[in-house]
Write a protein that holds these residues in place. Structure first.
Motif, PDB file in Angstrom:
ATOM      1  N   CYS A 257       0.843  -1.207   0.000  1.00 52.38           N
ATOM      2  CA  CYS A 257       0.000   0.000   0.000  1.00 52.38           C
ATOM      3  C   CYS A 257       0.873   1.249   0.000  1.00 52.38           C
ATOM      4  O   CYS A 257       2.075   1.202   0.266  1.00 52.38           O
ATOM      5  N   ASP A 258       0.228   2.384  -0.279  1.00 48.93           N
ATOM      6  CA  ASP A 258       0.960   3.659  -0.317  1.00 48.93           C
ATOM      7  C   ASP A 258       1.449   4.056   1.064  1.00 48.93           C
ATOM      8  O   ASP A 258       2.481   4.719   1.207  1.00 48.93           O
ATOM      9  N   GLU A 259       0.703   3.658   2.100  1.00 55.53           N
ATOM     10  CA  GLU A 259       1.103   4.044   3.447  1.00 55.53           C
ATOM     11  C   GLU A 259       2.443   3.428   3.846  1.00 55.53           C
ATOM     12  O   GLU A 259       3.178   3.980   4.658  1.00 55.53           O
ATOM     13  N   ARG A 261       5.035   3.223   2.066  1.00 48.93           N
ATOM     14  CA  ARG A 261       6.139   4.061   1.586  1.00 48.93           C
ATOM     15  C   ARG A 261       6.367   5.270   2.482  1.00 48.93           C
ATOM     16  O   ARG A 261       7.419   5.903   2.407  1.00 48.93           O
ATOM     17  N   GLU A 262       5.395   5.605   3.310  1.00 48.96           N
ATOM     18  CA  GLU A 262       5.580   6.737   4.206  1.00 48.96           C
ATOM     19  C   GLU A 262       6.609   6.432   5.284  1.00 48.96           C
ATOM     20  O   GLU A 262       7.117   7.347   5.928  1.00 48.96           O
TER      21      GLU A 262
END
Length: 337
Positions: A257-259, A261-262
């Motif tokens: 998920c994109d999270e 990469r945070e």
């Protein structure tokens, strides 16, 4: 050691003569005048038959034509002669490479050094045969040792049998005929390819397990991207790591998920799954706890009513020494020094 006999030399000369039958007798005799002496010198120089070292007699006849500047027959060379010519040229190039690389290793020819490695190759060939049998019988990937049904004893017996058979065959390979020799060479080439493929496959699997995690590639878990663990109260547990019965970590899926990469450090562009606990993406948990979680409620203390002794708790006439159970007497700290 293979000994070249006079009969073999005479047979080789006869086949060369037959390949030059279209030439005038004088020209043919001139080309073959020194051939027996040359073949005798070649026979003394090393091991192997004349065909192995000089190529087929037909190919040698083509080389004699080229060296003497004699044209081929008017009808052209037939297919066998063409093939023999190609094989002869290939052998000539190999001999040139053999002569050039030999001094690099301290030998007149590279083949002399390779002959010293024959016993080592016999052992390696037996090992590769044992590994091939294991892969074919069990279907397991290439490993370091053969495995048969998980039995170490069976694996050792198989390895001992294949190594002994390979050594036995190697010591008698010089007595084999032409066709068995070709079969032996082809099978050896196949074993070399099998060994290289197995080696690179084992190296790749070792690189994937560099952090000790085992990738699971089964039909049941092939579509797993994340793992969510819940406690007995139905609450999501984060920062989880999975281990098998041997204490080896298990790894399924990867940051998706994109999270995820945070959580990258500045300058990083790749989320290493080996460094991330489960779940990768807690925001996408399939089940979320609704409402506040269970909390402990203190038991209610009655403020009035008779106690078991018959005395009302709230009665002013109660003994002044009664102290509420929910309160403890204050303790004054005493300095230690």
């Amino acid at each position: 050691m293979t000994v070249v006999t006079e009969q073999e030399i005479a047979s080789y000369v006869g086949r060369v003569r037959a390949a030059l039958a279209d030439l005038p007798p004088a020209v043919r005799d001139e080309l073959l005048e020194e051939l027996p002496e040359h073949l005798a010198e070649v026979a003394v120089e090393g091991e192997g038959s004349l065909t192995e070292r000089l190529g087929p007699p037909e190919a040698y006849a083509v080389e004699l034509r080229a060296a003497a500047g004699v044209a081929a027959p008017a009808g052209g060379a037939n297919l066998d002669q063409r093939i023999s010519a190609v094989v002869g040229k290939g052998r000539e190039r190999l001999r040139a490479v053999d002569t050039r690389l030999g001094p690099v290793l301290g030998y007149a020819r590279l083949s002399e050094f390779l002959r010293l490695l024959r016993p080592a190759w016999w052992l390696l060939r037996g090992y590769l045969v044992a590994m091939l049998v294991t892969v074919m019988v069990t279907g397991e990937p290439f490993g370091l040792l053969p495995r048969l049904g998980g039995s170490t004893l069976a694996a050792l017996l198989l390895l001992a049998a294949t190594v002994a058979g390979s050594v036995w065959l190697g010591r008698r390979s010089a007595t084999l005929g032409r066709r068995p020799t070709w079969v032996l060479h082809l099978s050896s080439a196949f074993l070399v390819i099998f060994g290289l493929v197995g080696f690179f496959d084992a190296d790749s699997r070792a690189a994937q397990d560099g952090y000790g995690y085992h990738e699971v590639y089964t039909d049941q878990y092939s579509g797993v991207r994340d793992v969510y663990v819940y406690d007995s109260e139905g609450r999501l547990v984060e920062g989880v790591r999975l281990f098998d019965q041997n204490g080896e970590p298990i790894r399924l899926g990867g940051p998706w998920c994109d999270e995820a990469r945070e959580r990258l450090e500045p300058g990083e562009s790749y989320v290493d799954p080996m460094q991330q606990p489960y779940p990768y993406c807690p925001q996408h948990a399939p089940f979320q706890l609704r409402g506040p979680g269970p909390s402990a409620t203190p038991a209610a203390v009655p403020t009035s009513g008779p106690d078991p002794a018959g005395t009302p708790i709230g009665d002013p006439s109660a003994s002044p020494s009664a102290v509420p159970t929910s309160e403890a007497p204050a303790v004054t700290p005493t300095p230690t020094s």
